[in-house]
Motif scaffolding. Structure first.
Motif, PDB file in Angstrom:
ATOM      1  N   GLU A 106       1.741   6.414  -7.057  1.00  0.00           N
ATOM      2  CA  GLU A 106       0.496   7.341  -7.461  1.00  0.00           C
ATOM      3  C   GLU A 106       1.121   8.745  -7.572  1.00  0.00           C
ATOM      4  OE1 GLU A 106      -3.058   7.464  -5.026  1.00  0.00           O
ATOM      5  OE2 GLU A 106      -3.471   9.384  -5.518  1.00  0.00           O
ATOM      6  N   TRP A 107       2.166   9.084  -6.729  1.00  0.00           N
ATOM      7  CA  TRP A 107       2.798  10.306  -6.698  1.00  0.00           C
ATOM      8  C   TRP A 107       3.647  10.686  -7.914  1.00  0.00           C
ATOM      9  CZ3 TRP A 107       0.780  14.609  -4.925  1.00  0.00           C
ATOM     10  CH2 TRP A 107      -0.441  14.433  -4.114  1.00  0.00           C
ATOM     11  N   ARG A 120      -9.184   3.417  -4.082  1.00  0.00           N
ATOM     12  CA  ARG A 120      -8.177   4.042  -5.134  1.00  0.00           C
ATOM     13  C   ARG A 120      -8.819   4.453  -6.332  1.00  0.00           C
ATOM     14  NH1 ARG A 120      -2.980   4.464  -4.523  1.00  0.00           N
ATOM     15  NH2 ARG A 120      -2.963   3.493  -2.418  1.00  0.00           N
ATOM     16  N   ARG A 148     -10.071  14.894   1.258  1.00  0.00           N
ATOM     17  CA  ARG A 148      -8.873  15.820   0.727  1.00  0.00           C
ATOM     18  C   ARG A 148      -8.661  16.091  -0.574  1.00  0.00           C
ATOM     19  NH1 ARG A 148      -5.383  16.727   4.677  1.00  0.00           N
ATOM     20  NH2 ARG A 148      -3.311  16.725   3.477  1.00  0.00           N
ATOM     21  N   ARG A 149      -9.416  15.123  -1.535  1.00  0.00           N
ATOM     22  CA  ARG A 149      -9.314  15.443  -2.924  1.00  0.00           C
ATOM     23  C   ARG A 149     -10.484  16.267  -3.676  1.00  0.00           C
ATOM     24  NH1 ARG A 149      -6.180  10.998  -1.333  1.00  0.00           N
ATOM     25  NH2 ARG A 149      -4.451  10.391  -2.509  1.00  0.00           N
ATOM     26  N   GLN A 169     -11.516  16.986 -11.195  1.00  0.00           N
ATOM     27  CA  GLN A 169     -11.018  18.340 -10.753  1.00  0.00           C
ATOM     28  C   GLN A 169     -10.552  19.225 -12.151  1.00  0.00           C
ATOM     29  OE1 GLN A 169      -8.278  18.628  -7.676  1.00  0.00           O
ATOM     30  NE2 GLN A 169      -9.975  19.350  -6.408  1.00  0.00           N
ATOM     31  N   ARG A 207      -7.447  23.854 -10.264  1.00  0.00           N
ATOM     32  CA  ARG A 207      -7.794  23.209  -8.941  1.00  0.00           C
ATOM     33  C   ARG A 207      -6.874  22.136  -8.371  1.00  0.00           C
ATOM     34  NH1 ARG A 207     -13.933  22.185  -9.234  1.00  0.00           N
ATOM     35  NH2 ARG A 207     -13.418  21.452 -11.019  1.00  0.00           N
ATOM     36  N   LEU A 208      -6.491  21.971  -7.173  1.00  0.00           N
ATOM     37  CA  LEU A 208      -5.566  20.979  -6.848  1.00  0.00           C
ATOM     38  C   LEU A 208      -6.311  20.164  -5.694  1.00  0.00           C
ATOM     39  CD1 LEU A 208      -2.079  22.914  -7.057  1.00  0.00           C
ATOM     40  CD2 LEU A 208      -3.039  21.202  -8.553  1.00  0.00           C
ATOM     41  N   ASP A 209      -5.775  19.183  -5.446  1.00  0.00           N
ATOM     42  CA  ASP A 209      -6.107  18.338  -4.362  1.00  0.00           C
ATOM     43  C   ASP A 209      -5.114  18.874  -2.899  1.00  0.00           C
ATOM     44  OD1 ASP A 209      -3.574  16.395  -3.746  1.00  0.00           O
ATOM     45  OD2 ASP A 209      -3.962  16.649  -5.835  1.00  0.00           O
ATOM     46  N   GLU A 210      -5.591  18.481  -1.879  1.00  0.00           N
ATOM     47  CA  GLU A 210      -5.103  19.045  -0.653  1.00  0.00           C
ATOM     48  C   GLU A 210      -3.666  18.829  -0.592  1.00  0.00           C
ATOM     49  OE1 GLU A 210      -6.735  21.093   0.747  1.00  0.00           O
ATOM     50  OE2 GLU A 210      -5.553  21.590   2.438  1.00  0.00           O
ATOM     51  N   ASP A 211      -3.214  17.417  -1.059  1.00  0.00           N
ATOM     52  CA  ASP A 211      -1.894  17.319  -0.673  1.00  0.00           C
ATOM     53  C   ASP A 211      -0.972  17.913  -1.686  1.00  0.00           C
ATOM     54  OD1 ASP A 211      -1.948  15.177   1.337  1.00  0.00           O
ATOM     55  OD2 ASP A 211      -3.076  13.850   0.010  1.00  0.00           O
ATOM     56  N   HIS A 245      -3.563  13.116 -20.947  1.00  0.00           N
ATOM     57  CA  HIS A 245      -4.552  12.704 -19.658  1.00  0.00           C
ATOM     58  C   HIS A 245      -4.769  11.226 -19.628  1.00  0.00           C
ATOM     59  CE1 HIS A 245      -5.379  17.099 -19.079  1.00  0.00           C
ATOM     60  NE2 HIS A 245      -5.891  17.093 -20.350  1.00  0.00           N
ATOM     61  N   ALA A 282       0.819  -1.105  -0.037  1.00  0.00           N
ATOM     62  CA  ALA A 282       0.030   0.106  -0.039  1.00  0.00           C
ATOM     63  C   ALA A 282       0.821   1.391   0.032  1.00  0.00           C
ATOM     64  CB  ALA A 282      -0.804   0.079   1.285  1.00  0.00           C
ATOM     65  N   SER A 339       0.572  13.268 -16.704  1.00  0.00           N
ATOM     66  CA  SER A 339       0.624  13.566 -15.219  1.00  0.00           C
ATOM     67  C   SER A 339      -0.103  14.902 -14.918  1.00  0.00           C
ATOM     68  CB  SER A 339       2.083  13.858 -14.662  1.00  0.00           C
ATOM     69  OG  SER A 339       2.658  15.085 -15.172  1.00  0.00           O
ATOM     70  N   GLU A 360      -0.799  21.699  -0.626  1.00  0.00           N
ATOM     71  CA  GLU A 360       0.188  21.805   0.623  1.00  0.00           C
ATOM     72  C   GLU A 360       1.796  21.605   0.011  1.00  0.00           C
ATOM     73  OE1 GLU A 360      -1.152  19.094   3.514  1.00  0.00           O
ATOM     74  OE2 GLU A 360      -2.898  20.266   3.988  1.00  0.00           O
ATOM     75  N   HIS A 397      -0.334  18.666 -16.702  1.00  0.00           N
ATOM     76  CA  HIS A 397      -1.651  19.309 -16.908  1.00  0.00           C
ATOM     77  C   HIS A 397      -1.330  20.804 -16.383  1.00  0.00           C
ATOM     78  CE1 HIS A 397      -5.895  20.309 -16.713  1.00  0.00           C
ATOM     79  NE2 HIS A 397      -5.929  20.524 -15.388  1.00  0.00           N
ATOM     80  N   ALA A 411       2.383   1.579  -3.251  1.00  0.00           N
ATOM     81  CA  ALA A 411       1.193   2.218  -4.375  1.00  0.00           C
ATOM     82  C   ALA A 411       0.890   3.613  -4.309  1.00  0.00           C
ATOM     83  CB  ALA A 411      -0.288   1.385  -3.944  1.00  0.00           C
ATOM     84  N   GLU A 412       1.328   4.224  -3.060  1.00  0.00           N
ATOM     85  CA  GLU A 412       1.245   5.800  -2.802  1.00  0.00           C
ATOM     86  C   GLU A 412       2.460   6.392  -3.325  1.00  0.00           C
ATOM     87  OE1 GLU A 412      -1.296   6.860  -0.788  1.00  0.00           O
ATOM     88  OE2 GLU A 412      -1.079   8.730  -0.943  1.00  0.00           O
TER      89      GLU A 412
END
Lengths: 316, 410
Positions: free
Chosen positions: A39-40, B45, B78-79, B55, A66-70, B353, A32, A51, A73, A55, A35-36
């Motif tokens: 993903e990044w 996921r 969070r997303r 988004q 617009r971005l996700d929170e992570d 994309h 897991a 990616s 930050e 974009h 996988a994180e």
């Protein structure tokens, strides 16, 4: 028992070692966490057209993205290090990285577009959680902080595995390592760093003990390329859009998060010194580049809140 | 062209002009001129990947998220800044005034209930594929979609993927002539297990490995690739043989981690399918072999390999080529002629994309502008039925005959 898993991401190999009792549970957590990281890698890559970063680079010059929170930050952290490092750390060096051929080894050397560089043009909207570029043509390259960010989020996956993991070590390409807990009966994980010879200073090793901390090391030619017979460092001076001319030979940083240690090792390498604005929560060790600097240094000393955790010795 | 369609069209055209300053025109995303609210049910996921793509659509707001697992709900939130959170999709539907559409990314065997409830509540639905874990549930979804008169799109990404659409037009126009064989694989190295934050939820979280509800590798992965075969070959299967075993993950699981299937189409052409969780070599691809050439598709990239006696097309002069051992592939690039004219052909390699974005964009276009549905529930049922029956063949080791009425139109 220790379970190890690895994956290829961000142009390097990430590895995770987890200590605990139950093999299957450790394996699940390790997967897991990887996988994180994967993903990044997909989100922050400058090499993949699909990616999130690609974009942002295509779109943010024309309208807010617009971005996700992570991710938001992460960009906030980039600006914080930019300010504290007197501008030496700058993720808007994307156009220079592209022009110098770091994004495509086969691309011809092009004049770097210095006018597109500068974090003052990286505009974050706190309310909308969006990013916009003040100057169309700007582009981000998160190569100096992305690995640390991915490791932090992978580490948080490991921490969520309530009790299954006693201690853990996660690294990306051996340049950034983050630790969780301690090995049994120890204060922390001992990690060794080779410090190259500089001027009159001989080659040395440093050992640092990490306890729920991260360590990053940036070398001047850590990821260099050859262009027209010249060896180019991957660390860019945002004011010239060229590889850094001064700075240090090597810089190491210890911080609470891998994101900070990763960004600061690059910033310190570019600066060649510890800036005034850097607080005690980041510990640094810098190997000077030039003879004069090496002569002045005489002895390598770490600085910052955890300076005592560094032990340096000469290689025989 | 009705008013909404025209508005959407003009928006996109306008968006292109506004983006002319950026290096490449390709990769622009949809801009809606009127706000659209959608909800996501299932924040695992796949659900989180969906949020990342949604988004990018300007004017679209994910107003609500639902997941029965608190930690997943939190990571989903969070997303999707500002979204309301729910543990039960019925509450979401009851309180979700202003929601135009619901995107369903729950475990496969839980799709039917959510889709039926959402359609009954008047919402448009995008449902991830496979549509369901039984053929009866698939048929119920198709019937509910027909009753509702709402958009109901099955999440089979190949149908919306620009590279797959380009390849499909090549095959349709005879570029590889007669199709003689199909092949597809899905290779990954993963246990397919997810750590459960609460041991009581272990089985629920690891539904893919639960033989009671999972349709295995052939169903969960195969469905997407069988749909590509249906679409490219323009025909449906008649029988399937299969085999499978646990080759690597000896953790007490019953479901095979390595499977092979042979699917025979109505004209006798066969699709060889191979999926494993024990090896990642060459990942996922679909391949269509014809008498004059072969098309290979890998999600964000595709190539045409020509036979020596195939005719040469005018555009091949400036085509981008890639070497694979002894084979030379022509890279499939959407808008190749336009890009080549600008000397930017290389910038067109790969997709701007992930394929998921295009499937969601198609769905939004159907919802706001009445564009034709990219992949109907009925088409989703056909691919899912092939996946479910292939899984049965893998488990039993027997040949499974497929009732042609499953694939009848309308």
């Amino acid at each position: 028992m220790i379970v190890r898993r690895a994956t290829f991401a961000m142009g390097t190999r990430f590895e995770i070692a987890l200590a605990g009792e139950e093999e299957r549970a450790l394996g699940d957590v390790a997967e897991a966490a990887l996988a994180e990281i994967e993903e990044w890698d997909r989100k922050l890559s400058v090499f993949c057209r699909d990616s999130l970063l690609a974009h942002v680079n295509r779109t943010a010059g024309a309208r807010p993205v617009r971005l996700d929170e992570d991710t938001f930050e992460l960009l906030q952290a980039c600006l914080a290090v930019h300010r504290a490092s007197e501008g030496a750390f700058d993720v808007t060096v994307g156009p220079a990285m592209r022009a110098l051929g770091f994004h495509d080894a086969a691309a011809p050397l092009a004049p770097a577009a210095a006018c597109f560089i500068g974090s003052d043009g990286l505009l974050l909207d706190e309310e909308e959680r969006s990013v916009r570029f003040a100057r169309p043509g700007m582009a981000l390259d998160l190569g100096a902080i992305g690995k640390g960010h991915a490791l932090d989020l992978a580490a948080s996956v490991v921490r969520q595995a309530n009790g299954a993991v006693h201690a853990a070590l996660l690294h990306g390409g051996t340049s950034t390592v983050t630790s969780i807990g301690q090995p049994p009966g120890r204060e922390g994980f001992d990690v060794a760093v080779t410090l190259p010879a500089a001027g009159a200073l001989p080659e040395r090793r440093a050992r640092v003990t990490l306890s729920d901390e991260s360590l990053s090391v940036s070398g001047r030619f850590g990821r260099s390329i050859e262009k027209d017979g010249e060896r180019l460092s991957h660390v860019i001076d945002p004011t010239t859009a060229r590889p850094i001319a001064g700075g240090a030979l090597l810089a190491a940083a210890v911080a609470r998060s891998a994101r900070e240690s990763d960004a600061w090792s690059t910033a310190l390498l570019a600066l060649g010194r510890r800036p005034q604005g850097l607080g005690p929560d980041v510990t640094s060790l810098i190997v000077p580049l030039d003879q004069a600097g090496a002569a002045r240094a005489q002895k390598l000393r770490a600085a910052g809140g955890r300076a005592a955790a560094f032990h340096c010795w000469e290689c025989q | 062209m009705n008013e909404t369609t025209r508005r959407l069209f003009l928006q996109q055209a306008g968006g292109a002009a506004a983006l002319a300053l950026t290096p490449s025109l390709a990769g622009r995303t949809l801009v809606l001129d009127e706000p659209l609210q959608v909800a996501l049910v299932g924040a695992g996921r796949q659900g989180r990947a969906i949020l990342a793509e949604l988004q990018k659509i300007e004017g679209l707001k994910v107003a609500a998220i639902c997941d029965s697992d608190a930690s997943r709900l939190e990571s989903g939130a969070r997303r999707a800044p500002g979204a309301r959170t729910f543990a039960d999709h019925r509450e979401l539907l009851a309180q979700g005034e202003g929601l135009a559409a619901v995107i369903v990314a729950t475990p496969t065997h839980r799709h039917r209930q959510v889709v039926e409830d959402a359609l009954a509540a008047g919402r448009h639905v995008y449902c991830e594929a496979p549509l369901a874990s039984t053929i009866a549930d698939c048929q119920a979804i198709v019937a509910a979609a027909a009753r509702s008169g709402r958009v109901c799109q099955a999440g089979l990404h190949g149908r919306s993927n620009p590279i797959y659409k380009l390849a499909h037009s090549f095959v349709r126009s005879g570029a590889i002539r007669e199709v003689v064989a199909l092949r597809a694989q899905n290779h990954r190295k993963t246990s397919w297990r997810t750590p459960a934050s609460d041991p009581a939820r272990e089985r629920e979280v690891n539904w893919r490995l639960d033989p009671e509800v999972s349709i295995g590798l052939a169903g969960e992965c195969g469905t997407h690739q069988f749909d590509v075969a249906h679409w490219f070959h323009g025909k449906y299967p008649r029988r399937v043989r299969g085999a499978g075993a646990v080759r690597m993950h000896q953790d007490g699981r019953e479901l095979a981690d390595t499977v092979q299937c042979t699917i025979s189409f109505e004209d006798g052409v066969e699709l060889l399918y191979d999926a494993t969780l024990a090896n990642s070599f060459e990942g996922q691809y679909e391949q269509v072999a014809g008498t004059m050439g072969t098309i290979k598709l890998c999600g964000t990239a595709g190539w045409l390999f020509k036979e020596a006696d195939a005719v040469t097309q005018g555009w091949e002069v400036y085509a981008n080529r890639q070497q694979f051992h002894n084979e030379e592939g022509i890279t499939l690039i959407a808008d190749a002629t336009k890009l080549a004219a600008q000397g930017k052909l290389k910038e067109g390699i790969g997709l701007p994309h992930p394929p998921l974005y295009y499937a969601l964009e198609d769905f939004v276009k159907s919802v706001v502008a009445g564009a034709p549905v990219a992949c109907s529930a009925a088409e989703g049922m056909r691919a899912t039925a092939a996946g479910i029956l292939a899984d049965q063949a893998v488990r039993s080791g027997a040949t499974v005959e497929i009732d042609p009425s499953l694939f009848e139109e309308g």
